[in-house]
Design an enzyme around this catalytic site. Structure first.
Site: not given
Lengths: 169, 561
Positions: B232, B236, B383-385, B448-449
């Site tokens: 995580h 950041y 989300h992380f894209h 996913r994946r």
């Protein structure tokens, strides 16, 4: 204040932090008073011999009716297959049927690597890790056919690991 | 505050010249990042095409091999190389670098480079199709883990150089506050070091001996916990350089000043505190962790909402103040005064906007119960894209438009600026389609994946495949954006006309409140960070170890070894 803050910024932060506290209280109320924690039982099992646990003996796999509207489903996961046991004719089961409104306890353990167990579109969503029994009890009250997918990468055949759960009226 | 000591407010030079040898080092890092972008982006394109169901990979290449390359090269290689290069440039510009420090930083570069090459070789040989999270007990070739360890240790070496750079500067400027950029880089490298200790322990103590056969079994849950202790803060570590650009560079680019130096420092300190003791929110659906401790870490996770709100306020305050100074009238007149035609502003601005849905999605993901609906569905990928692949990447592109010509002694021409604007628009369109389709399919349960699969058929699966088609369209548009960006990179590096491009560092307002001296109290920041980590992790980790089941032996066959 030990650090200068603009007046509007104070209002903004008080509002923001206030919302945050309300949000966390809602989550906490749900988790601790209503028991909506994600699955976390910490029940361990021998990863090299899951049959040592009664629930995962071959004859106990698959759907078992416990009482009128209560069911248990035991699943042994391995690359790249969910073992729901065999039917009366000795054929491999990969489709189970549950009457609408039943309380269902899903119990899953893996024989090899980490797998996922997701009754897609519902919150029956668990990581299945070697050495642990994953379990979650839920009420299946929306009719339809749900795909059970392995949603944690487990190897080259990961996308071929599935089953279906039908909730009928 | 009246009684507390105040720092000497006299201005110190915040803008040092960058020498040729320095520039060569910084450009080496950035070049690896852009090469990674091209390779990783191509892999991404192939994935979306395969998942459309209309395309199969040639030459017996496996989907998960492609996916491993995509995750490792974009999530670990591109980001780390770009960030370390950017950190070095920011430190070189604000506090300077000695010849010796430069030499040590080169050692870091080559370690990272060879580590990457080692890991890449094992992946290409099909010996490490374990994805970038390398979850045990899937076992990759030992060289894969050793390569990853080298990348991390190399990045530490450069981080130590950064700390040394600031220490040398502080000695030469007693009583002066450290330049804002240098302060921010120090926070980010501190966070990176403390966080990556976790994955380093997992790799060195657990994975390497086990993959070599010296240890028979591995504690799977402990390895996952150590991974997410790192995983995580990793996000950041990607985000904070973007925040540096937003706080320090964007105000200068739009012709304004820094809204508040102390506020910027405070938000970085809060990120240091609340980015590490939160890894359990990636493990909410795991069977072996106590739910109360999961909830405690969920609460700590949500604390990052506070610095995020502070940042949003500062940025828009800067926009408004600057616009009004330029004569803007009315409630929203300042909005029109922003330099929309300057790609150095536009690309990061789109990144900021993407962070609104990105942040909301993040809150959903970390929300204890709501997580159960979307955990490991393609919603998370969507989300992380938005966060890393839009917010962070568009800001990194925004940085590149001035940093590369600055380092290369060239100019950002109006023509390249225009190409950049087109690039940012292509990216936005492609990502809206791809990430939007991923979010929706994820809510419908699509995993996913996972390679293309029709599973048992039925309405649910048909619906997923429809959205996968949309992802392939979005992915194709994005790949066009990548090709354009790589073209711009080559142009800026080798062909743009000679000249000087500014390294934009904004100043504080003339009448700004002085920054309190306690911001320089590094022992306090590190102390609080460690206390928070120990509070969040000690008891649950002891619990995990004491109640752990038998360890897992390695598995090679699932990944085709």
């Amino acid at each position: 204040m030990i650090m200068h803050l603009h007046k509007y910024e104070k209002i903004w932060l008080i509002f923001g932090i206030g919302s945050l506290i309300v949000f966390l209280v809602v989550l906490g109320y749900g988790a601790f008073w209503q028991g909506t924690h994600p699955q976390s039982h910490g029940v361990t099992i021998d990863p090299n011999n899951i049959e040592s646990n009664e629930a995962f003996k071959p004859e106990n796999l698959g759907l078992t009716k416990v009482s009128d509207d209560k069911y248990i489903v035991n699943i042994a996961a391995s690359a790249f297959f969910y073992d729901f046991g065999k039917d009366e004719e000795g054929k491999t089961v990969n489709h189970i049927r549950i009457p609408k409104g039943s309380t269902v306890l899903f119990q899953v353990a893996t024989k090899d690597v980490v797998h996922g167990f997701h009754v897609a579109g519902t919150n029956v969503n668990m990581m299945v890790e070697p050495g642990y029994v994953s379990s979650l009890e839920t009420v299946m009250d929306k009719p339809g056919t749900y795909t059970v997918v392995c949603n944690e990468y487990c190897g080259l055949g990961h996308h071929l690991m599935y089953a279906t759960v039908e909730v009928y009226e | 505050m009246a009684l507390a000591k105040k720092l000497d407010p006299t201005k110190v030079t915040q803008s040092l010249p960058i020498s040729k040898p320095e520039s060569r080092l910084y450009m080496s890092f950035i070049s690896v990042a852009f090469i990674s972008l091209l390779i990783g982006g191509l892999m991404g394109l192939l994935q979306t095409l395969v998942r459309s169901g209309k395309f199969t990979l040639p030459f017996g290449i496996d989907y998960y091999q492609v996916l491993t390359v995509h995750g490792v090269i974009l999530g670990l290689v591109l980001t780390t190389f770009f960030i370390v290069g950017f950190h070095l440039a920011a430190m070189g510009k604000t506090v300077g670098i000695s010849e010796q420090q430069l030499r040590v930083a080169w050692i870091g570069f080559w370690m990272m480079f060879f580590g990457t090459a080692m890991a890449a070789t094992t992946i290409l040989l099909g010996e490490a199709s374990v994805l970038y999270t390398f979850y045990a007990p899937l076992r990759a070739h030992p060289v894969f883990y050793i390569g990853l360890a080298l990348v991390i240790v190399g990045s530490w070496i450069v981080g130590f150089v950064n700390w040394h750079q600031l220490a040398v500067w502080k000695k030469a400027h007693p009583g002066k506050k450290s330049p804002l950029l240098a302060f921010m880089v120090t926070i980010n490298t501190l966070m990176w070091f403390i966080a990556s200790l976790g994955v380093a322990v997992a790799v060195l103590v657990q994975f390497i001996p086990w993959s070599l056969g010296y240890a028979e079994t591995i504690n799977v849950l402990l390895s996952r916990t150590l991974f997410w202790y790192f995983g995580h803060p990793l996000v950041y570590f990607w985000l904070l350089p973007a925040y540096m650009a937003w706080y320090v560079m964007i105000p200068k680019i739009i012709g304004g000043k820094i809204f508040s130096d102390s506020l910027a420092r405070m938000s970085f300190v809060l990120f240091l505190f609340f980015s590490i003791p939160v890894g359990f929110h990636h493990q909410l659906t795991e069977p072996g962790i106590d739910p109360t401790w999961k909830f405690i870490q969920v609460t700590l996770t949500m604390m990052v909402v506070i610095p995020s709100l502070m940042t949003a306020f500062s940025l828009f305050a800067t926009f408004e103040i600057t616009g009004r100074r330029k004569g803007a009238k009315g409630l929203f007149g300042w909005f029109k005064k922003l330099p929309w035609k300057d790609v150095r502003f536009l690309a990061p601005f789109i990144g900021m906007l993407a962070f609104i849905p990105g942040g909301i999605g993040g809150i959903i993901n970390a929300s204890h119960q709501m997580n159960s609906l979307i955990h490991n569905t393609i919603w998370v990928t969507g989300h992380f894209h938005l966060t890393v692949a839009t917010t962070v990447m568009l800001t990194f592109f925004g940085i590149s438009y001035w940093l590369i010509p600055h380092l290369r002694g060239r100019k950002l021409t109006p023509q390249i600026n225009r190409l950049g604007i087109i690039q940012a628009i292509i990216w936005t369109v492609g990502m809206t389609i791809m990430s939007g389709a991923m979010h929706i399919a994820g809510l419908l349960g699509a995993p996913r994946r996972s390679s293309y699969s029709e599973y048992a058929g039925g309405d649910q699966v048909t619906e997923w495949i429809g959205y996968q088609m949309a992802q392939a369209i979005g992915g194709t548009i994005l790949f066009i954006g990548i090709i354009l960006m790589v073209y711009i990179f080559i142009k800026l590096t080798f062909f743009a006309p000679k000249g000087e491009e500014e390294f934009p560092i904004a100043e504080e307002e003339e009448d700004a409140e002085p920054t309190p001296a306690w911001f320089e109290n590094w022992k306090m920041w590190i102390g609080i960070t460690i206390v928070l980590i120990l509070a969040a992790y000690t008891i649950p980790v002891i619990d995990i170890i004491q109640h752990s089941p038998l360890g897992s032996k390695p598995f090679d066959f699932p990944i085709g070894r």
